[in-house]
Scaffold this motif. Structure first.
Motif, PDB file in Angstrom:
ATOM      1  N   ALA A  66    -109.276 -34.890  87.529  1.00 28.82           N
ATOM      2  CA  ALA A  66    -110.347 -35.319  87.905  1.00 28.82           C
ATOM      3  C   ALA A  66    -110.163 -35.969  89.501  1.00 28.82           C
ATOM      4  O   ALA A  66    -110.985 -35.638  90.269  1.00 28.82           O
ATOM      5  CB  ALA A  66    -110.809 -36.660  87.294  1.00 28.82           C
ATOM      6  N   GLY A  67    -108.885 -36.410  89.762  1.00 29.91           N
ATOM      7  CA  GLY A  67    -108.698 -36.748  91.193  1.00 29.91           C
ATOM      8  C   GLY A  67    -108.450 -35.543  92.063  1.00 29.91           C
ATOM      9  O   GLY A  67    -108.775 -35.727  93.471  1.00 29.91           O
ATOM     10  N   LEU A  68    -107.954 -34.559  91.474  1.00 27.49           N
ATOM     11  CA  LEU A  68    -107.532 -33.468  92.685  1.00 27.49           C
ATOM     12  C   LEU A  68    -108.943 -32.502  92.904  1.00 27.49           C
ATOM     13  O   LEU A  68    -109.045 -31.899  93.714  1.00 27.49           O
ATOM     14  CB  LEU A  68    -106.672 -32.313  91.856  1.00 27.49           C
ATOM     15  N   GLU A  69    -109.882 -32.350  91.806  1.00 26.16           N
ATOM     16  CA  GLU A  69    -111.011 -31.582  92.073  1.00 26.16           C
ATOM     17  C   GLU A  69    -111.786 -31.785  93.316  1.00 26.16           C
ATOM     18  O   GLU A  69    -112.571 -31.190  93.961  1.00 26.16           O
ATOM     19  CB  GLU A  69    -111.937 -31.815  90.878  1.00 26.16           C
ATOM     20  N   GLN A  70    -111.872 -33.136  93.792  1.00 28.56           N
ATOM     21  CA  GLN A  70    -112.666 -33.604  95.117  1.00 28.56           C
ATOM     22  C   GLN A  70    -112.039 -32.972  96.184  1.00 28.56           C
ATOM     23  O   GLN A  70    -112.679 -32.560  97.343  1.00 28.56           O
ATOM     24  CB  GLN A  70    -112.457 -34.899  95.265  1.00 28.56           C
ATOM     25  N   TRP A  71    -110.745 -32.509  96.157  1.00 25.91           N
ATOM     26  CA  TRP A  71    -110.107 -31.616  97.316  1.00 25.91           C
ATOM     27  C   TRP A  71    -110.179 -30.174  97.239  1.00 25.91           C
ATOM     28  O   TRP A  71    -109.531 -29.352  97.829  1.00 25.91           O
ATOM     29  CB  TRP A  71    -108.832 -32.356  97.588  1.00 25.91           C
TER      30      TRP A  71
END
Length: 85
Positions: A66-71
């Protein structure tokens, strides 16, 4: 790593980074070092998630995904456009 040009100690260098692939147990990241918009170095890393203490591959935890998907920018993945072989 692909070194394309040199940089000096006192120069301001911009570093861009992106997640280019999120798999089941691994991810890839891309790094670009630029001076005044000119690409000096590009690098790609593959990261594998492992269980602590065993080093066995494990799925990317939901909280990390979830934290990595924004990048995530899959269009920048050099592995997706690299010739086979």
């Amino acid at each position: 790593l692909r070194f394309l040009d040199a940089a000096r100690f006192d120069e301001d260098i911009e570093i861009e980074t992106a997640v280019t692939h999120l798999g089941t147990t691994s991810m890839r990241t891309l790094y670009r070092f630029l001076r005044d918009g000119k690409l000096l170095l590009s690098a790609s890393l593959r990261h594998v998630f492992v269980e602590a203490g065993t080093s066995s591959k494990t799925s990317i935890p939901d909280w990390a995904r979830a934290g990595l998907e924004q990048w995530l920018l899959p269009e920048l993945d050099p592995a997706a456009t690299a010739p086979a072989g």
